[in-house]
Design a protein around this motif. Structure first.
Motif, PDB file in Angstrom:
ATOM      1  N   CYS A  52       0.912  -1.063  -0.235  1.00 15.56           N
ATOM      2  CA  CYS A  52      -0.302  -0.273   0.288  1.00 15.56           C
ATOM      3  C   CYS A  52       0.926   0.989   0.069  1.00 15.56           C
ATOM      4  O   CYS A  52       0.596   1.304  -0.656  1.00 15.56           O
ATOM      5  CB  CYS A  52      -0.925  -1.140   1.323  1.00 15.56           C
ATOM      6  N   LEU A  91       2.775  13.102   0.864  1.00 20.63           N
ATOM      7  CA  LEU A  91       1.848  12.501  -0.097  1.00 20.63           C
ATOM      8  C   LEU A  91       0.694  13.744  -0.186  1.00 20.63           C
ATOM      9  O   LEU A  91       0.192  13.495  -1.765  1.00 20.63           O
ATOM     10  CB  LEU A  91       1.260  11.554   0.276  1.00 20.63           C
TER      11      LEU A  91
ATOM     12  N   LYS B 100      -5.938   6.312  -1.569  1.00 24.00           N
ATOM     13  CA  LYS B 100      -6.068   4.648   0.180  1.00 24.00           C
ATOM     14  C   LYS B 100      -5.350   4.893   0.713  1.00 24.00           C
ATOM     15  O   LYS B 100      -5.261   5.035   2.541  1.00 24.00           O
ATOM     16  CB  LYS B 100      -6.452   3.247  -0.771  1.00 24.00           C
ATOM     17  N   THR B 101      -4.273   5.000   0.721  1.00 20.96           N
ATOM     18  CA  THR B 101      -3.009   5.287   1.290  1.00 20.96           C
ATOM     19  C   THR B 101      -3.188   6.038   2.123  1.00 20.96           C
ATOM     20  O   THR B 101      -2.401   5.979   3.567  1.00 20.96           O
ATOM     21  CB  THR B 101      -1.529   5.335   0.691  1.00 20.96           C
ATOM     22  N   LEU B 102      -3.263   7.846   1.810  1.00 24.80           N
ATOM     23  CA  LEU B 102      -3.356   8.666   2.940  1.00 24.80           C
ATOM     24  C   LEU B 102      -4.541   8.292   3.635  1.00 24.80           C
ATOM     25  O   LEU B 102      -4.344   8.583   5.675  1.00 24.80           O
ATOM     26  CB  LEU B 102      -4.100   9.751   2.076  1.00 24.80           C
ATOM     27  N   LEU B 104      -5.227   5.402   5.379  1.00 20.44           N
ATOM     28  CA  LEU B 104      -4.981   4.506   6.460  1.00 20.44           C
ATOM     29  C   LEU B 104      -4.046   4.979   6.998  1.00 20.44           C
ATOM     30  O   LEU B 104      -3.509   5.187   8.043  1.00 20.44           O
ATOM     31  CB  LEU B 104      -3.646   2.823   5.204  1.00 20.44           C
ATOM     32  N   LEU B 105      -2.616   6.080   6.176  1.00 21.95           N
ATOM     33  CA  LEU B 105      -1.877   6.911   6.821  1.00 21.95           C
ATOM     34  C   LEU B 105      -2.633   7.319   8.409  1.00 21.95           C
ATOM     35  O   LEU B 105      -2.454   7.784   9.259  1.00 21.95           O
ATOM     36  CB  LEU B 105      -1.458   8.016   6.058  1.00 21.95           C
ATOM     37  N   ASP B 106      -3.496   8.149   7.818  1.00 18.73           N
ATOM     38  CA  ASP B 106      -4.511   8.962   8.541  1.00 18.73           C
ATOM     39  C   ASP B 106      -4.572   7.919   9.401  1.00 18.73           C
ATOM     40  O   ASP B 106      -5.034   7.961  11.698  1.00 18.73           O
ATOM     41  CB  ASP B 106      -5.973   9.538   8.040  1.00 18.73           C
ATOM     42  N   LYS B 108      -3.436   5.332  11.073  1.00 19.10           N
ATOM     43  CA  LYS B 108      -2.463   4.835  11.841  1.00 19.10           C
ATOM     44  C   LYS B 108      -1.419   5.872  13.144  1.00 19.10           C
ATOM     45  O   LYS B 108      -1.749   5.403  14.190  1.00 19.10           O
ATOM     46  CB  LYS B 108      -1.120   4.120  10.386  1.00 19.10           C
ATOM     47  N   ILE B 109      -1.888   7.258  12.325  1.00 20.96           N
ATOM     48  CA  ILE B 109      -1.707   8.343  12.947  1.00 20.96           C
ATOM     49  C   ILE B 109      -2.713   8.518  13.943  1.00 20.96           C
ATOM     50  O   ILE B 109      -1.563   8.766  15.453  1.00 20.96           O
ATOM     51  CB  ILE B 109      -1.461   9.563  11.911  1.00 20.96           C
ATOM     52  N   TYR B 112      -2.220   5.577  16.934  1.00 28.68           N
ATOM     53  CA  TYR B 112       0.140   6.120  17.556  1.00 28.68           C
ATOM     54  C   TYR B 112      -0.793   7.752  18.390  1.00 28.68           C
ATOM     55  O   TYR B 112      -0.472   7.183  19.946  1.00 28.68           O
ATOM     56  CB  TYR B 112       0.566   6.948  16.283  1.00 28.68           C
ATOM     57  N   GLU B 113      -1.335   8.743  17.896  1.00 25.88           N
ATOM     58  CA  GLU B 113      -2.032   9.432  18.368  1.00 25.88           C
ATOM     59  C   GLU B 113      -2.865   9.133  19.937  1.00 25.88           C
ATOM     60  O   GLU B 113      -2.594   9.442  21.282  1.00 25.88           O
ATOM     61  CB  GLU B 113      -2.815  10.788  18.075  1.00 25.88           C
ATOM     62  N   ALA B 115      -2.907   5.681  21.371  1.00 24.62           N
ATOM     63  CA  ALA B 115      -1.807   4.692  22.443  1.00 24.62           C
ATOM     64  C   ALA B 115      -1.394   6.106  23.457  1.00 24.62           C
ATOM     65  O   ALA B 115      -0.699   5.681  23.865  1.00 24.62           O
ATOM     66  CB  ALA B 115      -0.770   4.325  21.259  1.00 24.62           C
ATOM     67  N   ILE B 116      -0.480   7.059  22.468  1.00 23.34           N
ATOM     68  CA  ILE B 116       0.030   8.501  23.174  1.00 23.34           C
ATOM     69  C   ILE B 116      -0.197   8.423  24.508  1.00 23.34           C
ATOM     70  O   ILE B 116       0.084   8.218  25.284  1.00 23.34           O
ATOM     71  CB  ILE B 116       1.053   9.261  22.495  1.00 23.34           C
TER      72      ILE B 116
END
Lengths: 139, 139
Positions: A52, A91, B100-102, B104-106, B108-109, B112-113, B115-116
DNA sequence: CCTTGACTTGGAGTTAACTCCAGGTGATAC
DNA sequence: GTATCACCTGGAGTTAACTCCAAGTCAAGG
């Protein structure tokens, strides 16, 4: 799962999969006794993720750094988030540029379409001029 | 306009501009008597166009073909339109992949946010446990 | 006149990301 | 038991798109 099936399922060549492993983009995959790779659930998920990210052009170097941090455990979460945020921003910039180009392409295609229509109209007019009137036509 | 000004205005290196001319992506630019390039209005528009297309990753080969057709005059309009339409379609596909990648990145970010935040909450709780009550605290 | 600086050329070098190859191993099919 | 096949390795080759380099020319300034 053997490498051939992974290749097929994700449309990635075996050379590329081995290359990714070699450079550390995918951590070493488990092997059978005879040394043949056997991808498990986790390996597959990693391949999917990489696929991806790469499909959007994220640089391999950034991805190597990211997966390296993942291997190091929870204390790297902040650093990982920063990498993803940076790549996300890059991106978005690239996508905005592409949108501009897309708009220009649409505009130009439209211009060409009209140019073709115009030339056809002219051609038709010329034909009409040259055609004799058909006596008793359509009746 | 000399090459240096074109470089500056469009953020393209002089090596790249000369390279584009050498491979036929930009038709030969007019020269002064002493052989120095002097970009006119039309040359500039070509540079702008190429810059836009390249910024979206359109392959140089397709662009060379396109500008070649432009040089050949009006009877190539249909062929030019087809090239643009094809490149437009490829661009749209790439943009969809990037979207799609954008996403997924959002996602995941965001993970993580959270999680922090969670780990900070825990940390805070631990600190509170360890802190003695301050006698007469807060007034 | 000499230096400086912007320009010229052809050709070689670089970078990212694969992609291919030769030679070898192990399991399965006949 | 040998042929076939999927797999393995390290290393070399390829592609696109620049990017750099050495050596040379020319106009302007001091």
């Amino acid at each position: 799962m053997r490498i051939a099936e992974v290749c097929e399922r994700y449309g990635i060549s075996h050379d590329t999969l081995r290359y990714y492993e070699r450079i550390g983009l995918i951590p070493p995959v488990n092997r059978s006794e005879s040394g043949v790779r056997d991808y498990n659930e986790l390996d597959i998920r990693r391949v999917e993720f990489i696929k991806c990210m790469r499909s959007a052009g994220l640089p391999i170097e950034a991805l190597i750094e990211y997966v390296g941090l993942v291997q190091q455990g929870d204390q790297t979460i902040e650093a990982r988030k920063e990498i993803l945020k940076e790549q996300r921003a890059l991106l978005a910039v690239r996508m905005a540029e592409m949108q501009k180009t897309l708009d220009l392409l649409d505009y130009k295609i439209n211009v060409y379409e009209n140019a073709i229509l115009e030339s056809e109209k002219k051609l038709l007019a010329t034909e009409v001029e040259l055609l004799p009137e058909i006596p008793g036509g359509r009746g």
